[in-house]
Structures are given as structure tokens and as C-alpha cells.
Design an enzyme around this catalytic site. Structure first.
Site, short mmCIF file in Angstrom:
data_model
loop_
_atom_site.label_atom_id
_atom_site.label_comp_id
_atom_site.label_asym_id
_atom_site.label_seq_id
_atom_site.Cartn_x
_atom_site.Cartn_y
_atom_site.Cartn_z
N ASP A 183 52.87 149.97 20.53
CA ASP A 183 53.18 149.06 21.69
C ASP A 183 54.48 149.38 22.19
OD1 ASP A 183 51.96 145.95 22.20
OD2 ASP A 183 53.91 146.40 23.10
N ASP A 194 43.22 147.62 23.93
CA ASP A 194 43.25 146.14 24.33
C ASP A 194 44.10 145.93 25.54
OD1 ASP A 194 42.96 143.40 24.55
OD2 ASP A 194 43.96 142.93 22.55
N CYS A 246 41.49 140.25 27.94
CA CYS A 246 41.25 138.69 27.94
C CYS A 246 41.22 138.38 29.39
CB CYS A 246 42.24 137.93 27.26
SG CYS A 246 44.03 138.14 27.72
#
Length: 458
Positions: A303, A347, A400
Site C-alpha cells: 500500500d 483491489d 467497491c
């Protein structure tokens, strides 16, 4: 002057509070307005704003916190309707900014069926409304359609539609033509979010039994063997030994779909490229161990932010999971070896429209650019990350978001430039439909919205 500024410019001091209940109702109204305005004007996440407020203002008891917090989040849930009650609606029932605000608070409480009736009565009185806005016992407002009809009956001069509950740009970027599906989407996004959990290192029935001893009702998911529903009420996680000992992780069922589509083998090496605090990374490791308690698989997490990776390390330690290591992104170069991994999960950062029921403020503080600005970044991330997939390996792309601009369009643009990757047919866990790309809609299984596609490197 904006409507919110007009309300702020009107002093509540001009109102007469004759009872202790009225004084508390005024205090709540002022605090909620302060927090609501801070979110809307500074475009700060509501959960962060209210969390910081309670951290600084420790005078509030549990009941105070509940009234303030639940009222605040409900305002965002129904703002598409409530914002019509301004001094510019042309109605004779609302005369000033202050009266508008109390009308909103009253209606907000009715739409949510809140239980603090004395404060609602005080807000009604301050609103100047001739009607009491009291619901009949024979008129339960269980659906958005019923709520919409009730509002229309109370205020016939104002037009209300269920589509109002999300901004117009949502329908532009997440087009749904079928009227029933549009209504189902609005119904889901306007309902309270569920609490889904995933058990690890323990049998599901054993976890449910332990929770029952704490008077927490949990039910097993019909879709995944390690998933349980904890209902919709807030839970003190730190007070649960299951959570403290790493046997329970909070993870939305829609999010769990991604790990299930990844379907890692026990000895696979995976890279989670945008791991955040690692909910999906922990799920991957748990799935490996569920297949083989001696699983030797590894997971590298990356990340651009340090704090989420530190939180992930704490969660992995709590669960007793080994084989999870961090390799932060420090530049455009890959933080991991090329052509190395059995599986790579991307993701990707997105508009998060699929989480709007959990974060209702986002639909009003974000604009259409929240969707339009992401695809180029998403395509860049998946393109670079794909270099780490070994021949015959798996690449999974997830968001999402509910918008095809961030989902199908990105996958298709990637495949057009990378002929060595091909889509893999997988099964939608909630609908049973077999396809190469899946959109998980919030109303299908009481979840957040997700998108996932699985690819293979030829």
C-alpha cells in the site's frame, strides 16, 4: 448565502426552551447542525468528524452519543428529501432557516422510527409545523416507497421521488433502466448497513455459541461457510474474546466475495497490491488454512500508506497468521518481483459507491468526478501489477464501485492492451450466474456493493 449558512446565521437563542427536555433538544439540534455543516462544507467523512467530536467532548453520555450519531447519519440517508425543506420551497409551512432545520430533524426521526419521542416532540414544536407529524400505528414506514408516500401526503406542495435519495449523477454513472431494480437499489442504499463477520481458526457453530453467551445473536451465512451475520446494531468488539483472540474479523459479505473468487490454494504465493488494513489479505490466508492447516502459502501486502499496513500487521498477529509480509509502494516500480506470484489481487482505489449505505454522507459530498477521475488510475495500477503474475497465474481485479466506468470498462481496456491475459468464468455466489465479471449489488444479500473479475495469464 447557502441554505446551511442561512440556518447558522439564525440564532437558536431566540427560541424559548421552557423545560429541561426542550433545552436538551435544542442542544442536540445545535450539535447535529455543527457536525452536519462541517461534513458538507469541508467535505470530511462523517464517521471521522463525529469520532473526533466525541473524543474532544467527553461530556456526552451514551444516550447523548446515540441521539447525535444516529440523527447525523440519518440526515445524510434522507438528505435527498430533507433538503427540499428550505426557505425557497415556496411552502407556507416553513418560514425561517431555523424552522426548516427543526422540520428536517423531526422528519428525519420519523423516517428512521427513532425512539427519543420527547426530543422529537420538542423539535416539532420548534419547527412551527401545524401538523404534529406523528405516525399512526397503522402506517409503518418499512420501505422507501411507503416513506415517500407519507411525505407526499404530509407536504403535497413538494414533489418527492425515491430517486431523489441519491444524486442525479449516480444514475448517469451507474445506469439502471429497470424501475424495480432502481427501487431495490435505493431501498438498499437507504437502509442501515449490516454487520458481517468472518470466523477464522474456529468452527462457525462454535463461534455462534460463544456469541450467544454474550447475548449477541449471530446467524450463519447461507453463502460462505465461514461467514456470520451480527445484525444491524452496534457491537463493542473489544469486549468480545472472539475478536481479541483473532477468531473473528469484521468483513462485509460483499467484500468476502472477492476472496472467494480468488480461491487461493494452500501453498500459493499471493500479492495484495492495494491491501489497506488487510481484510482481504487475512481472508486469503484464512482460506488457505481452511484447506490445509499446514498451508505454506505466503501473502505479500502493499500500500502507499504506512498506517494501514501497520494495522494489518497487528490483525495478522492477533489471528496468529504467519506468512504475511509487507512491501510498501515507494515509487512507480513494483515493490515485488516480476513474474513471481500464483495470484495477484488488485483491489483498486475507487469511488466507493458500493459502500454508500455504510457511508451515506459520501453521496452528497462527492460529485461525478469521484467516478470519472478513477479509471485512468485503476488501469495504470492493474497494468503495472499484472507484471508480477507468473505464467499460468491468476489476476483478480476488484472495486467497491457500482459504476461500469470503474469496473467492466477498466477490465476491457486492460485486456485490450494485454493479450497474454484472458478472463476466467466464475460463479456469482448470490445469484448463481456464471460469468467472467460479477457485480455484487447491495440488495442481493444485504451487503455492500462490489465488483470482481478473475483473469489468467496465458
Amino acid at each position: 448565502m447557502t441554505f446551511l449558512n442561512e440556518i447558522k446565521a439564525t440564532s437558536f437563542a431566540a427560541l424559548t426552551a421552557e423545560t429541561q427536555v426542550q433545552k436538551r433538544a435544542l442542544s442536540y439540534a445545535n450539535t447535529i447542525l455543527h457536525l452536519f455543516t462541517q461534513v458538507m462544507e469541508k467535505k470530511q467523512p462523517a464517521d471521522r468528524v463525529v469520532g473526533e467530536y466525541f473524543r474532544v467532548n467527553k461530556k456526552h453520555g451514551s444516550k447523548d452519543r446515540r441521539v447525535i450519531r444516529e440523527s447525523l447519519f440519518a440526515l445524510f440517508r434522507w438528505w435527498g428529501w430533507l433538503n427540499k425543506f428550505s426557505t425557497h420551497t415556496g411552502t407556507c409551512t416553513v418560514n425561517t432557516g431555523t424552522q426548516s432545520w427543526f422540520t428536517m430533524l423531526t422528519l428525519n426521526a420519523r423516517l428512521e422510527s427513532h425512539s427519543w419521542e420527547p426530543f422529537i416532540a420538542a423539535w416539532t414544536g420548534f419547527s412551527g409545523q401545524k401538523q404534529a407529524l406523528i405516525l399512526d400505528a397503522d402506517t409503518p414506514l418499512e420501505t422507501v416507497s411507503a416513506k415517500c408516500d407519507w411525505l407526499a401526503s404530509q407536504f403535497p406542495a413538494i414533489s418527492f421521488t425515491t430517486d431523489d435519495l441519491v444524486p442525479e449523477w449516480f444514475w448517469q454513472t451507474c445506469p439502471i433502466q429497470d424501475a424495480e431494480q432502481r427501487l431495490a437499489m435505493v431501498q438498499a442504499l437507504s437502509s442501515r448497513p449490516p454487520i458481517w463477520a468472518r470466523v477464522q481458526n474456529i468452527a462457525t457453530n462454535e463461534a455462534i455459541a460463544k456469541l450467544a453467551k454474550l447475548d449477541i445473536t449471530a446467524t450463519a451465512s447461507e453463502y460462505f461457510s465461514d461467514s456470520i451475520s451480527l445484525g444491524h446494531k452496534s457491537i463493542n468488539l473489544n469486549g468480545m474474546s472472539l475478536y481479541r483472540e483473532g477468531e473473528l474479523e469484521i468483513q462485509d459479505l460483499g467484500s468476502q466475495v472477492v476472496g472467494q473468487i480468488c480461491n487461493p490454494s494452500p501453498n500459493d504465493n499471493w500479492w495484495d497490491t492495494c491491501s489497506g488494513a488487510g481484510g482481504k489479505s487475512l481472508q486469503l490466508r484464512s482460506l488457505m488454512l481452511a484447506k490445509d492447516k499446514q498451508a505454506r502459502g505466503t501473502i505479500i501486502v502493499s500500500d502507499v500508506r504506512r498506517k494501514p499496513l501497520e494495522e494489518l500487521a497487528k490483525r495478522a498477529k492477533r489471528a496468529g497468521f504467519k506468512g504475511i509480509t509487507a512491501s510498501p509502494w515507494k515509487s512507480d516500480d513494483l515493490p515485488v518481483p516480476h513474474n513471481h506470484f500464483d495470484g495477484v489481487l488488485v483491489d483498486a482505489p475507487c469511488s466507493c459507491t458500493g459502500t454508500w449505505r455504510r457511508n451515506p454522507d459520501m453521496r452528497w459530498i462527492d460529485g461525478i468526478e469521484a467516478v470519472q477521475d478513477k479509471p485512468d488510475l485503476q488501469l495504470d495500477i492493474i497494468s503495472r501489477s499484472s507484471q508480477a503474475v507468473k505464467i499460468g497465474g491468476t489476476l483478480v481485479y476488484a472495486t467497491c464501485s457500482l459504476s461500469p466506468l470503474e469496473n467492466e470498462d477498466v477490465v476491457n481496456a486492460f485486456l485490450a492492451k494485454h493479450a497474454d491475459f484472458t478472463l476466467v468464468v466464475t460463479r456469482h455466489p448470490f445469484t448463481g450466474v456464471e460469468a467472467c465479471m460479477h457485480l455484487v449489488l447491495p440488495y442481493q444479500a444485504d451487503t455492500d456493493g462490489m465488483f470482481v473479475a478473475r483473469m489468467k495469464r496465458k
